[in-house]
Scaffold this motif. Structure first.
Motif, PDB file in Angstrom:
ATOM      1  N   GLY A 292      -7.236  17.375 -12.430  1.00 13.65           N
ATOM      2  CA  GLY A 292      -8.212  18.027 -12.219  1.00 13.65           C
ATOM      3  C   GLY A 292      -8.688  17.999 -10.570  1.00 13.65           C
ATOM      4  O   GLY A 292     -10.014  17.641 -10.452  1.00 13.65           O
ATOM      5  N   ILE A 293      -7.940  17.473  -9.811  1.00 11.56           N
ATOM      6  CA  ILE A 293      -8.156  17.257  -8.289  1.00 11.56           C
ATOM      7  C   ILE A 293      -6.989  18.218  -7.507  1.00 11.56           C
ATOM      8  O   ILE A 293      -6.196  18.838  -8.016  1.00 11.56           O
ATOM      9  N   ALA A 294      -7.721  18.190  -6.157  1.00 14.48           N
ATOM     10  CA  ALA A 294      -6.861  18.866  -5.266  1.00 14.48           C
ATOM     11  C   ALA A 294      -6.955  17.689  -3.950  1.00 14.48           C
ATOM     12  O   ALA A 294      -7.756  17.076  -4.093  1.00 14.48           O
ATOM     13  N   ILE A 295      -5.731  17.768  -3.220  1.00 13.86           N
ATOM     14  CA  ILE A 295      -5.488  16.703  -2.287  1.00 13.86           C
ATOM     15  C   ILE A 295      -5.080  17.300  -1.029  1.00 13.86           C
ATOM     16  O   ILE A 295      -4.456  18.591  -1.047  1.00 13.86           O
ATOM     17  N   LEU A 296      -5.386  16.663   0.043  1.00 16.83           N
ATOM     18  CA  LEU A 296      -4.927  17.128   1.499  1.00 16.83           C
ATOM     19  C   LEU A 296      -4.399  15.901   1.858  1.00 16.83           C
ATOM     20  O   LEU A 296      -5.157  14.786   2.177  1.00 16.83           O
ATOM     21  N   SER A 297      -3.143  15.871   2.319  1.00 15.86           N
ATOM     22  CA  SER A 297      -2.447  14.613   2.804  1.00 15.86           C
ATOM     23  C   SER A 297      -2.244  14.717   4.422  1.00 15.86           C
ATOM     24  O   SER A 297      -2.091  15.682   5.069  1.00 15.86           O
TER      25      SER A 297
ATOM     26  N   LEU B  14       0.784  -1.289   0.018  1.00 16.32           N
ATOM     27  CA  LEU B  14      -0.097   0.072   0.066  1.00 16.32           C
ATOM     28  C   LEU B  14       0.892   1.266   0.086  1.00 16.32           C
ATOM     29  O   LEU B  14       1.712   1.431   0.687  1.00 16.32           O
ATOM     30  N   ASP B  15       0.468   2.152  -0.923  1.00 17.02           N
ATOM     31  CA  ASP B  15       1.176   3.564  -1.031  1.00 17.02           C
ATOM     32  C   ASP B  15       0.468   4.394   0.047  1.00 17.02           C
ATOM     33  O   ASP B  15       0.972   5.316   0.909  1.00 17.02           O
ATOM     34  N   HIS B  16      -0.804   4.727  -0.253  1.00 15.40           N
ATOM     35  CA  HIS B  16      -1.919   5.389   0.420  1.00 15.40           C
ATOM     36  C   HIS B  16      -3.217   5.080   0.126  1.00 15.40           C
ATOM     37  O   HIS B  16      -3.319   4.389  -0.740  1.00 15.40           O
ATOM     38  N   VAL B  17      -4.094   5.632   0.989  1.00 16.58           N
ATOM     39  CA  VAL B  17      -5.783   5.595   0.866  1.00 16.58           C
ATOM     40  C   VAL B  17      -6.168   6.771   0.474  1.00 16.58           C
ATOM     41  O   VAL B  17      -5.700   7.882   1.397  1.00 16.58           O
ATOM     42  N   SER B  18      -6.875   7.181  -0.530  1.00 16.41           N
ATOM     43  CA  SER B  18      -7.493   8.415  -0.586  1.00 16.41           C
ATOM     44  C   SER B  18      -8.910   8.268  -0.545  1.00 16.41           C
ATOM     45  O   SER B  18      -9.599   7.608  -1.049  1.00 16.41           O
TER      46      SER B  18
ATOM     47  N   ASN C  63      -0.062   6.679   4.926  1.00 22.75           N
ATOM     48  CA  ASN C  63      -0.601   7.684   4.386  1.00 22.75           C
ATOM     49  C   ASN C  63      -1.893   7.634   4.016  1.00 22.75           C
ATOM     50  O   ASN C  63      -2.373   6.970   3.436  1.00 22.75           O
ATOM     51  N   LEU C  64      -2.830   8.971   4.304  1.00 26.66           N
ATOM     52  CA  LEU C  64      -4.043   9.237   4.007  1.00 26.66           C
ATOM     53  C   LEU C  64      -4.264  10.479   3.257  1.00 26.66           C
ATOM     54  O   LEU C  64      -3.339  11.240   3.394  1.00 26.66           O
ATOM     55  N   GLU C  65      -5.120  10.330   2.611  1.00 22.47           N
ATOM     56  CA  GLU C  65      -5.521  11.765   1.476  1.00 22.47           C
ATOM     57  C   GLU C  65      -6.978  11.968   1.475  1.00 22.47           C
ATOM     58  O   GLU C  65      -7.828  11.078   1.404  1.00 22.47           O
ATOM     59  N   LEU C  66      -7.315  13.214   1.319  1.00 23.66           N
ATOM     60  CA  LEU C  66      -8.551  13.607   1.020  1.00 23.66           C
ATOM     61  C   LEU C  66      -8.412  14.087  -0.443  1.00 23.66           C
ATOM     62  O   LEU C  66      -7.546  14.893  -0.677  1.00 23.66           O
TER      63      LEU C  66
END
Length: 143
Positions: free
Chosen positions: A122-127, A85-89, A135-138
């Motif tokens: 086409g996205i914005a992220i918050l880690s 796993l690298d991250h979950v968004s 690693n979590l991301e919105l």
């Protein structure tokens, strides 16, 4: 031609080192309903090999219908540079919701990055990181 026709994933389960700490974190951040809470089995012999008891973990029901689980058998912190796993968004509805989430994380004492706009995608992220350093991301659409 593909081998499987699937509309997406059904569930994700993370291995955690401390179930109580992880449940407190995910309850604070997301507040999702628990579909399964098998913590009552903690301490039973063979629990780490008992999928029918959900390994003594917790499974959340997300609003989109997928499941998100925590399996308390980890012994080491997460490493994104190891195969797996690298991250979950997790999706949110808008850039404004990302800004609101950043304020909420900060008020709760949860360290996070800046909102980053990935215009080509086409996205914005918050880690941010969970208690085991996963690693979590919105993620929110830019339009």
């Amino acid at each position: 031609m593909s081998l499987v026709t699937s509309p997406g994933y059904a569930h994700v389960r993370l291995t955690v080192t401390d179930i109580e700490r992880s449940v407190a974190f995910y309850d604070t951040v997301f507040g999702w309903e628990k579909a399964i809470d098998a913590r009552v089995h903690q301490g039973e012999p063979g629990l780490e090999d008992a999928p029918e008891k959900f390994y003594g973990g917790v499974v959340y029901q997300t609003p989109q219908g997928t499941l998100f689980g925590l399996r308390p058998v980890g012994s080491q912190p997460f490493r994104a540079d190891v195969t797996g796993l690298d991250h979950v968004s997790f999706a949110v509805g808008s850039r404004a919701e990302l800004d609101e989430a950043a304020r909420g994380l900060e008020e709760s004492g949860i360290t996070h990055g800046e909102v980053v706009e990935l215009t080509d995608a086409g996205i914005a992220i918050l880690s941010f990181q969970d208690p085991d350093d996963v690693n979590l991301e919105l993620t929110a659409p830019l339009s």
